[in-house]
Each structure stands twice: as C-alpha cells, then as structure tokens.
Motif scaffolding. Structure first.
Motif, PDB file in Angstrom:
ATOM      1  N   ARG A  85       0.748  -1.203  -0.056  1.00  0.00           N
ATOM      2  CA  ARG A  85      -0.083   0.051   0.180  1.00  0.00           C
ATOM      3  C   ARG A  85       0.971   1.324  -0.081  1.00  0.00           C
ATOM      4  NH1 ARG A  85      -2.732   3.435   3.671  1.00  0.00           N
ATOM      5  NH2 ARG A  85      -4.905   4.048   2.640  1.00  0.00           N
ATOM      6  N   ARG A  86       1.886   1.329   1.043  1.00  0.00           N
ATOM      7  CA  ARG A  86       3.055   2.396   0.873  1.00  0.00           C
ATOM      8  C   ARG A  86       3.505   2.522  -0.302  1.00  0.00           C
ATOM      9  NH1 ARG A  86       7.600   0.909   4.311  1.00  0.00           N
ATOM     10  NH2 ARG A  86       8.021   0.295   2.351  1.00  0.00           N
ATOM     11  N   ASP A  87       4.260   1.547  -0.868  1.00  0.00           N
ATOM     12  CA  ASP A  87       4.801   1.647  -2.045  1.00  0.00           C
ATOM     13  C   ASP A  87       4.009   2.058  -3.348  1.00  0.00           C
ATOM     14  OD1 ASP A  87       6.838   0.864  -0.525  1.00  0.00           O
ATOM     15  OD2 ASP A  87       7.205  -0.979  -1.432  1.00  0.00           O
ATOM     16  N   VAL A  88       2.874   1.409  -3.449  1.00  0.00           N
ATOM     17  CA  VAL A  88       1.973   1.903  -4.568  1.00  0.00           C
ATOM     18  C   VAL A  88       1.719   3.203  -4.506  1.00  0.00           C
ATOM     19  CG1 VAL A  88      -0.170   1.467  -5.439  1.00  0.00           C
ATOM     20  CG2 VAL A  88       1.090  -0.447  -5.072  1.00  0.00           C
ATOM     21  N   ALA A  89       1.335   3.948  -3.297  1.00  0.00           N
ATOM     22  CA  ALA A  89       0.844   5.336  -3.031  1.00  0.00           C
ATOM     23  C   ALA A  89       1.974   6.235  -3.465  1.00  0.00           C
ATOM     24  CB  ALA A  89       0.471   5.564  -1.795  1.00  0.00           C
ATOM     25  N   GLU A  90       3.105   5.614  -3.092  1.00  0.00           N
ATOM     26  CA  GLU A  90       4.376   6.578  -3.632  1.00  0.00           C
ATOM     27  C   GLU A  90       4.657   6.479  -5.148  1.00  0.00           C
ATOM     28  OE1 GLU A  90       9.133   5.769  -2.794  1.00  0.00           O
ATOM     29  OE2 GLU A  90       7.895   6.105  -0.883  1.00  0.00           O
ATOM     30  N   ALA A  91       4.503   5.227  -5.682  1.00  0.00           N
ATOM     31  CA  ALA A  91       4.569   5.266  -7.068  1.00  0.00           C
ATOM     32  C   ALA A  91       3.767   5.911  -7.737  1.00  0.00           C
ATOM     33  CB  ALA A  91       4.676   3.655  -7.421  1.00  0.00           C
ATOM     34  N   LEU A  92       2.442   6.106  -7.488  1.00  0.00           N
ATOM     35  CA  LEU A  92       1.487   6.724  -8.222  1.00  0.00           C
ATOM     36  C   LEU A  92       1.706   8.122  -8.157  1.00  0.00           C
ATOM     37  CD1 LEU A  92      -1.726   4.430  -7.384  1.00  0.00           C
ATOM     38  CD2 LEU A  92      -0.321   4.412  -9.318  1.00  0.00           C
ATOM     39  N   ARG A  93       2.004   8.782  -7.083  1.00  0.00           N
ATOM     40  CA  ARG A  93       2.411  10.151  -6.964  1.00  0.00           C
ATOM     41  C   ARG A  93       3.616  10.458  -7.243  1.00  0.00           C
ATOM     42  NH1 ARG A  93       2.949  10.280  -0.598  1.00  0.00           N
ATOM     43  NH2 ARG A  93       2.668   8.253  -0.603  1.00  0.00           N
ATOM     44  N   SER A  94       4.442   9.761  -7.723  1.00  0.00           N
ATOM     45  CA  SER A  94       5.790   9.987  -7.710  1.00  0.00           C
ATOM     46  C   SER A  94       5.988  11.243  -8.895  1.00  0.00           C
ATOM     47  CB  SER A  94       6.637   8.779  -8.148  1.00  0.00           C
ATOM     48  OG  SER A  94       6.206   8.622  -9.594  1.00  0.00           O
ATOM     49  N   ASP A  95       5.377  11.234  -9.910  1.00  0.00           N
ATOM     50  CA  ASP A  95       5.567  12.390 -10.595  1.00  0.00           C
ATOM     51  C   ASP A  95       4.468  13.219 -10.892  1.00  0.00           C
ATOM     52  OD1 ASP A  95       4.734  10.793 -13.937  1.00  0.00           O
ATOM     53  OD2 ASP A  95       3.438  11.190 -12.163  1.00  0.00           O
ATOM     54  N   GLY A  96       3.491  13.128 -10.039  1.00  0.00           N
ATOM     55  CA  GLY A  96       2.278  14.184  -9.991  1.00  0.00           C
ATOM     56  C   GLY A  96       1.379  13.956 -11.113  1.00  0.00           C
ATOM     57  N   HIS A  97       1.592  13.151 -12.085  1.00  0.00           N
ATOM     58  CA  HIS A  97       0.401  13.229 -13.334  1.00  0.00           C
ATOM     59  C   HIS A  97      -0.293  12.223 -12.889  1.00  0.00           C
ATOM     60  CE1 HIS A  97       3.019  15.956 -15.411  1.00  0.00           C
ATOM     61  NE2 HIS A  97       3.939  15.331 -15.153  1.00  0.00           N
ATOM     62  N   ALA A  98      -0.318  11.361 -11.999  1.00  0.00           N
ATOM     63  CA  ALA A  98      -1.300  10.336 -11.863  1.00  0.00           C
ATOM     64  C   ALA A  98      -2.661  10.797 -11.454  1.00  0.00           C
ATOM     65  CB  ALA A  98      -0.926   9.208 -11.071  1.00  0.00           C
ATOM     66  N   GLU A  99      -3.921  10.314 -12.156  1.00  0.00           N
ATOM     67  CA  GLU A  99      -4.919  10.772 -11.525  1.00  0.00           C
ATOM     68  C   GLU A  99      -5.588   9.649 -10.957  1.00  0.00           C
ATOM     69  OE1 GLU A  99      -6.887  13.586 -11.669  1.00  0.00           O
ATOM     70  OE2 GLU A  99      -5.242  14.789 -12.494  1.00  0.00           O
ATOM     71  N   LEU A 100      -5.931   9.458  -9.553  1.00  0.00           N
ATOM     72  CA  LEU A 100      -6.550   8.378  -8.936  1.00  0.00           C
ATOM     73  C   LEU A 100      -7.746   7.850  -9.388  1.00  0.00           C
ATOM     74  CD1 LEU A 100      -5.351   8.922  -5.386  1.00  0.00           C
ATOM     75  CD2 LEU A 100      -4.431   7.391  -6.821  1.00  0.00           C
TER      76      LEU A 100
END
Length: 107
Positions: A85-100
């Motif tokens: 959960r922690r790693d996925v959250a970090e990966a998804l927001r890493s570049d700021g372009h992911a729209e949840l």
C-alpha cells in the motif's frame, strides 16, 4: 469482491488493513486468474515508467506467501500488504501526473 478490497487498499484511507487483508488473501488464493487480471489492468493503465515499479510492488505483495490460509501465512500477507500500500501510493504520486480516479481497478 476482490476488486472492491483492492480498491480500498490502493485508493482509500484504509486504517485497518488487517481486517481487509484476511478476506483478500482467501480471494486471491481462490481465484488467482482474476487477481492476475486485476494486477495487469492496474499496471497497464499506468505510463510506461511506472509500470515496472507497480509490477515489482505486486511481486513483493506475494513474496513469501504460500498457497494456504495458515495464521503464519496470513500474517505474512498482511505485512506485505502494508508495504504494498505504501509503495503503490508512492509510485502513483511520484511524478504528480497520476489521476487516481482513472486508476480504478473496477473499470
């Protein structure tokens, strides 16, 4: 049901991961094919640079998890799920372009 639990883990503020991890492991072991489809759907919905990171997160989720529901195995899965959960959250927001909202596994 597996989609709902995975969405809860990845996209919502899941404060009690233990209570979600127990049924989730049973569902994953019961229907590994569907779990593989969910995993592929999430990974493929991401930009290329994030795909390998997410693939590694999913590999780590099942690392050391056996094909049974023993207490030791469920505890291992719960620990892996917290890290996942922690790693996925970090990966998804890493570049700021992911729209949840576009990452919903149920689509």
């Amino acid at each position: 049901m597996m989609s709902v639990l995975m969405n809860t883990i990845v996209f919502e503020d899941c404060r009690n991961q233990w209570s979600v991890s127990r049924p989730l492991l049973g569902l994953i072991l019961l229907n590994e094919k569907y779990f593989s489809e969910l995993r592929a759907s999430l990974i493929n919905s991401q930009p290329l640079p994030k795909q390998e990171v997410l693939a590694q997160c999913f590999r780590n989720l099942m690392e050391g998890v056996e094909q049974n529901l023993s207490v030791k195995n469920r505890d291992r899965f719960t620990q892996n799920l917290s890290i996942f959960r922690r790693d996925v959250a970090e990966a998804l927001r890493s570049d700021g372009h992911a729209e949840l909202c576009t990452l919903d596994m149920m689509s």
